[in-house]
Design a protein around this motif. Structure first.
Motif, PDB file in Angstrom:
ATOM      1  N   TYR A 118       0.989  -1.169  -0.201  1.00 57.27           N
ATOM      2  CA  TYR A 118       0.014  -0.055   0.069  1.00 57.27           C
ATOM      3  C   TYR A 118       0.824   1.296   0.198  1.00 57.27           C
ATOM      4  O   TYR A 118       0.403   2.420  -0.252  1.00 57.27           O
ATOM      5  N   ASP A 290      -9.142   3.058  -5.485  1.00 54.60           N
ATOM      6  CA  ASP A 290      -9.328   2.069  -6.433  1.00 54.60           C
ATOM      7  C   ASP A 290      -8.377   0.926  -5.981  1.00 54.60           C
ATOM      8  O   ASP A 290      -8.396  -0.197  -6.112  1.00 54.60           O
ATOM      9  N   GLN A 291      -6.827   1.370  -6.128  1.00 53.71           N
ATOM     10  CA  GLN A 291      -5.916   0.292  -5.987  1.00 53.71           C
ATOM     11  C   GLN A 291      -5.867  -0.139  -4.731  1.00 53.71           C
ATOM     12  O   GLN A 291      -5.548  -1.413  -4.511  1.00 53.71           O
ATOM     13  N   ILE A 293      -8.329  -0.773  -2.760  1.00 51.89           N
ATOM     14  CA  ILE A 293      -9.208  -1.844  -2.655  1.00 51.89           C
ATOM     15  C   ILE A 293      -8.738  -3.305  -3.403  1.00 51.89           C
ATOM     16  O   ILE A 293      -9.068  -4.278  -3.033  1.00 51.89           O
ATOM     17  N   ASP A 294      -8.004  -3.051  -4.346  1.00 53.30           N
ATOM     18  CA  ASP A 294      -7.826  -4.354  -5.306  1.00 53.30           C
ATOM     19  C   ASP A 294      -6.712  -4.858  -4.328  1.00 53.30           C
ATOM     20  O   ASP A 294      -6.581  -6.100  -4.716  1.00 53.30           O
ATOM     21  N   LEU A 295      -6.314  -4.399  -3.531  1.00 55.57           N
ATOM     22  CA  LEU A 295      -5.021  -4.918  -2.515  1.00 55.57           C
ATOM     23  C   LEU A 295      -5.710  -5.881  -1.478  1.00 55.57           C
ATOM     24  O   LEU A 295      -4.963  -6.455  -0.681  1.00 55.57           O
ATOM     25  N   GLU A 297      -7.296  -8.324   0.916  1.00 54.88           N
ATOM     26  CA  GLU A 297      -7.424  -9.952   0.764  1.00 54.88           C
ATOM     27  C   GLU A 297      -8.213 -10.276   2.209  1.00 54.88           C
ATOM     28  O   GLU A 297      -7.429  -9.865   3.262  1.00 54.88           O
ATOM     29  N   HIS A 351     -17.429  -1.008  -2.380  1.00 59.49           N
ATOM     30  CA  HIS A 351     -16.516  -0.246  -2.193  1.00 59.49           C
ATOM     31  C   HIS A 351     -16.238   0.302  -0.892  1.00 59.49           C
ATOM     32  O   HIS A 351     -15.190   0.447  -0.392  1.00 59.49           O
ATOM     33  N   LYS A 354     -14.775  -2.497   1.917  1.00 64.92           N
ATOM     34  CA  LYS A 354     -13.501  -2.821   1.438  1.00 64.92           C
ATOM     35  C   LYS A 354     -12.515  -1.629   1.790  1.00 64.92           C
ATOM     36  O   LYS A 354     -11.496  -1.971   2.423  1.00 64.92           O
TER      37      LYS A 354
END
Length: 430
Positions: A118, A290-291, A293-295, A297, A351, A354
């Motif tokens: 992050y 957005d990045q 949220i993609d990270l 797990e 969204h 997360k």
């Protein structure tokens, strides 16, 4: 007291917990004393029938209510004792009323979150620029906001004029429903009418009777009219035009604290640049989010999304109420129902959930601390926002929740401050 805890999956536990028989008896007696006068039992004065007599006739009415009441207080104690953050409790069940009261429920816990990488994210951030053309367009808008409307009687109607007129529409020589009005006001060029109508009024003068020939679009809402030619008989009764003030020093004095147009333009440009910088920052922040949220797990339970949808719908309902509308009015106007509205809010909820989990985990990993001074400042900001006294805000807003919010904001700063900002890449079309 929790007596048994069985993990069903990563976030769900089946938990048994107890309340004492004395607690249930005391609550049953309290409810009996409160409710006994509602029951008329033959042979007893009103309010004097024993509990066991009433429950023999009507069933365990006092016991059932007492069990529900004891459950409510006992489950809160069990959640506090559980040791993990519980986000929802469901499936309430009474296991036993013999001796101790034994309850069983499912506890849904906050998921374990893993997030890496992050720091040092690369994100595009546009340079804030205000061109001369941007400035001139903004000055044009300011002109229009300070314009005045004047009557026109020495020329025909032109585009951008506002006209008052009577009209009646005919299709195949027959007047059609909804095609007639008197003293209708329309700004030519606003595209409120079907294609060709507004253009057909240009060049006609006050008092003139004339026809406007049009063809209804193929996708027109009325099945009887779509794709058909029509004639509107029109009579213009009034023409008005918008008169713009001259862009000069006098204009600057009228609309601002500046004495010259040049100074006023400089101020407008500076304000536009500030807004452009804020937009560039917000756009970059959204890309970072957005990045992030993609990270994330995590095995996120559905109930977290459902609760966030509930929260968003409550906020939406408050917005409707502030505009004099309730949720049922909204459903009537839009044709939606609660299920479809919940569907519309679901992506936003995913969204939000997360992102919050990501930032809370970053705050934990970075060991972010929230000081008393941080809390005091946040309380003061909230008081200013809602025009309330600080002490009143402190009564309403729990300090633990406030600290979490402040920690999350600090986590955003960690991500933002460590990011690599690059200029946007030109697209192939450019």
């Amino acid at each position: 007291m929790i007596t048994k805890k069985t993990q069903i999956d990563g976030t769900t536990y089946e938990v048994e917990f107890t309340a004492s028989a004395e607690a249930l008896k005391a609550e049953t007696n309290r409810i009996y004393r409160k409710e006994v006068r509602k029951y008329n039992i033959p042979g007893f004065r009103k309010g004097k029938a024993p509990m066991h007599v009433i429950e023999k006739m009507y069933g365990p009415v006092f016991t059932q209510e007492a069990v529900e009441s004891v459950y409510s207080s006992t489950v809160d104690e069990a959640v506090a004792e559980f040791g993990e953050e519980v986000i929802d409790v469901n499936s309430a069940e009474v296991v036993s009323l013999e001796g101790e009261v034994v309850f069983k429920s499912k506890f849904i816990t906050k998921p374990e979150v893993k997030i890496e990488g992050y720091k040092g994210l690369t994100v595009e951030k546009a340079e804030a620029v205000v061109t001369d053309e941007d400035l001139e367009n903004e000055m044009k808008k300011i002109q229009e906001r300070n314009s005045r409307t004047v009557n026109v009687d020495d020329r025909p109607a032109q585009m951008d004029d506002t006209v008052k007129f009577d009209f009646e529409g005919f299709c195949d020589g027959v007047a059609f429903e909804g095609g007639k009005a008197e003293d209708y006001t329309l700004k030519l060029g606003s595209h409120q009418f079907i294609p060709g109508f507004e253009e057909g009024m240009v060049g006609h003068s006050i008092g003139e009777d004339f026809d406007v020939n049009v063809t209804f679009p193929e996708d027109y809402f009325s099945e009887d009219l779509k794709g058909k030619p029509a004639v509107f008989k029109v009579k213009i009764k009034e023409i008005k035009m918008t008169e713009l003030p001259a862009l000069d020093d006098e204009f600057a004095k009228d609309v601002s604290e500046f004495d010259t147009l040049a100074e006023y333009k400089d101020s407008v440009r500076a304000d536009m640049l500030r807004k452009a910088e804020e937009k560039a920052k917000d756009d970059a922040d959204n890309k970072l989010i957005d990045q992030l949220i993609d990270l994330v797990e995590a095995d996120i339970p559905e109930v977290m999304y459902d609760k966030k949808v509930d929260e968003n719908i409550r906020d939406f309902s408050y917005q409707l109420q502030s505009n004099g509308m309730n949720i049922n009015d909204y459903f009537s106007y839009t044709g939606l129902d609660m299920d479809s509205l919940r569907g519309q809010f679901r992506d936003k909820a995913i969204h939000q959930v997360k992102l919050r989990l990501a930032l809370e985990k970053i705050a934990e990993l970075e060991n972010i601390q929230v000081s008393d001074e941080d809390c005091d400042k946040e309380f003061e900001d909230l008081a200013k926002m809602y025009n309330m006294e600080v002490e009143k805000v402190k009564e309403i807003v729990p300090v633990d929740g406030l600290k979490k919010d402040v920690a999350v904001e600090k986590a955003v700063d960690v991500v933002r401050d460590s990011a690599n900002y690059v200029a946007p890449q030109a697209s192939d079309a450019e």
